[in-house]
Design an enzyme around this catalytic site. Structure first.
Site, mmCIF file in Angstrom:
data_model
loop_
_atom_site.group_PDB
_atom_site.id
_atom_site.type_symbol
_atom_site.label_atom_id
_atom_site.label_comp_id
_atom_site.label_asym_id
_atom_site.label_seq_id
_atom_site.Cartn_x
_atom_site.Cartn_y
_atom_site.Cartn_z
ATOM 1 C CE LYS A 254 -4.135 -1.864 2.064
ATOM 2 N NZ LYS A 254 -5.012 -2.018 3.208
ATOM 3 N NE ARG A 255 3.315 1.198 4.758
ATOM 4 C CZ ARG A 255 3.734 0.037 5.231
ATOM 5 N NH1 ARG A 255 4.991 -0.288 5.177
ATOM 6 N NH2 ARG A 255 2.877 -0.827 5.748
#
Ligand code: GLU
Length: 479
Positions: A254-255
């Site tokens: 997600k980062r």
């Protein structure tokens, strides 16, 4: 019996494409089976909850085209549909377990638990709660209370048999009892139940028949099964969907900001919900066959869980973009107008009618893969005189091109009306006056009027610009 599935996000962030896909699979299967789809908000992790995240989830799921039969906003007979509004329900079942001797207060501090865990790891053993507080005496309890310790409630997971269940996607799964970590917490020291406990109670009371969720929850399922057993309840069917993989073949992080991963980002970039819906449905599921474009009804008709892939699904942003361009081409430009308007500045749209803007959109609609490319691509329509790009400039430096532009200017100046019908003969005249045709005729005119050799249909562009602005542009070049 009615099939009932749910999507149960924790409101800890934005709606991720992985979550959206899980929601979609649940929705498609529920509807395929003529059943119900439920939205439930699991907000028991108070520290991680984000304000308004639940509303944003609902908004983005709704945008995508997912419709829930029951949920926080629409209600339903199994509500409330938000965990923190169900605390008294969970308390009741904690009491039931306590009465059965299957739940107890544990006063071990976090440090003590961590020390136990570290010691096990150092010995190469799987960490497991020792059961230290299983049989505390009244005196011990009052000593802990006097120290100000706040207890958690643990479930007595006294099972020494392997646990197995048939996963709807992965087949038979078997778990060693040692992997469970011993008696697990069902109520935290702040009095709020843990996910595993709340989820089990809710799935049962909401009469969920199929739990379809991400692979990261596989290890929770045996704990939940133990709770079903303890409460004497029939568990639902479970299915765990594989991870979404990034281009490197690893779980999409997600980062990783180089990959757009949140639904609202796609919405803001001008993706159509139909495109994302279609793409996500095919991310780890396929109906077989060659067909790639499916509308919602077709997906509902075709979707079964046995065709969900066991292996991870590669997220292919280029394919999603390609799908979006397909859906954009199919749309009426008038339907795209309200989506495009917020992408334009007040200055740009000042004085322009909806008809004008719709025609402008339709000129570019075939060329874009997301709507937010439009303002930049079609910018030359919003300025008085566009800056000539290098190619246009060098073309217009040629003698022959200048002749074409001058002849065209004369004709434009003298025509009384400005429609497709009137423009066509103008080109004919310029052709016979200059002896240029085809590219040699169109390119100089395009360069002079649009500032570039590339762009949408020339006739339609000229009409949209209007005679006066075309003249201004030609004059500026001739000067
Ligand atoms: N609240 C959990 C999550 O957001 C849902 C897990 C489940 O579907 O059981 O991951």
């Amino acid at each position: 019996m009615t099939v009932r599935l749910r999507y149960a996000p924790s409101p800890t962030g934005h709606l991720h494409i992985g979550g959206a896909r899980t929601a979609l699979f649940n929705y498609l299967y529920a509807k395929h089976m003529g059943g119900d789809f439920i939205l439930r908000i699991e907000d028991t992790d108070l520290e991680r909850n984000i304000d308004r995240a639940a509303d944003e989830f609902a908004k983005n799921l709704g945008w995508l085209g997912i419709v829930w039969d029951e949920g926080p906003d629409v209600g339903g007979k199994f509500g409330p549909y938000i965990s923190t509004e169900r605390l008294s329900i969970y308390e009741h079942y904690v009491e039931v377990l306590k009465e059965k001797g299957l739940a107890y207060h544990c006063y071990c501090s976090e440090e003590e638990i961590a020390a136990e865990r570290d010691a096990a790891m150092a010995k190469g053993e799987v960490p497991r709660y020792s059961g230290h507080c299983r049989h505390l005496t009244a005196t011990q309890i009052s000593e802990y209370e006097a120290m100000g310790r706040k207890p958690v409630v643990r479930f007595l997971a006294a099972n020494d048999q392997e646990l197995r269940f048939h996963d709807l996607i992965r087949g038979e799964l078997v778990f060693e009892p040692s992997g469970l970590g011993g008696d697990f917490v069902i109520v935290k020291s702040n009095g709020i139940p843990t996910y595993n406990f709340a989820c089990t109670i809710d799935d049962h009371l909401m009469e969920i028949t199929h739990v379809v969720r991400g692979e990261e929850h596989i290890s929770n399922t045996p704990r939940q099964l133990l709770l079903y057993q303890a409460l004497g309840w029939e568990p639902p069917h479970f299915g765990h969907v594989s991870l979404i993989l990034g281009p490197n073949g690893k779980k999409l992080s997600k980062r990783d900001e180089s990959i757009v991963q949140f639904v609202e980002q796609y919405r803001d970039m001008g993706y159509l919900p139909e495109a994302l819906f279609n793409y996500l449905a095919l991310l780890g599921w396929s109906p077989g066959g060659e067909q790639e474009f499916f509308n919602k009804d077709e997906l509902i008709a075709a979707f079964t869980l046995d065709r969900v892939h066991k292996s991870g699904a590669f997220f292919d942003a280029a394919r999603l973009s390609w799908m979006n361009s397909h859906y954009l081409k199919q749309q009426d430009a008038a339907n795209l107008l309200p989506l495009v308007q917020p992408l334009l500045t007040d200055d740009q749209v000042q004085g322009l009618s909806n008809e004008w803007l719709t025609e402008w959109i339709s000129l570019y609609q075939e060329k874009i893969s997301q709507l937010d490319e439009l303002p930049q691509m079609g910018a030359s329509f919003f300025v008085e005189i566009p800056k000539l790009d290098e190619e246009a400039n060098s073309m217009l430096n040629q003698e022959t091109a200048q002749q074409v532009v001058k002849s065209f200017h004369e004709q434009v100046k003298n025509t009384a009306l400005w429609t497709e019908e009137h423009i066509k003969p103008i080109f004919k005249t310029v052709q016979s006056e200059t002896g240029k045709k085809g590219k040699d005729l169109f390119m100089p005119i395009r360069a002079a009027v649009m500032g570039s050799l590339h762009g949408p249909d020339l006739h339609r562009s000229l009409i949209l610009l209007g005679q006066a602005r075309v003249l201004t542009r030609l004059e500026s070049v001739i000067k």
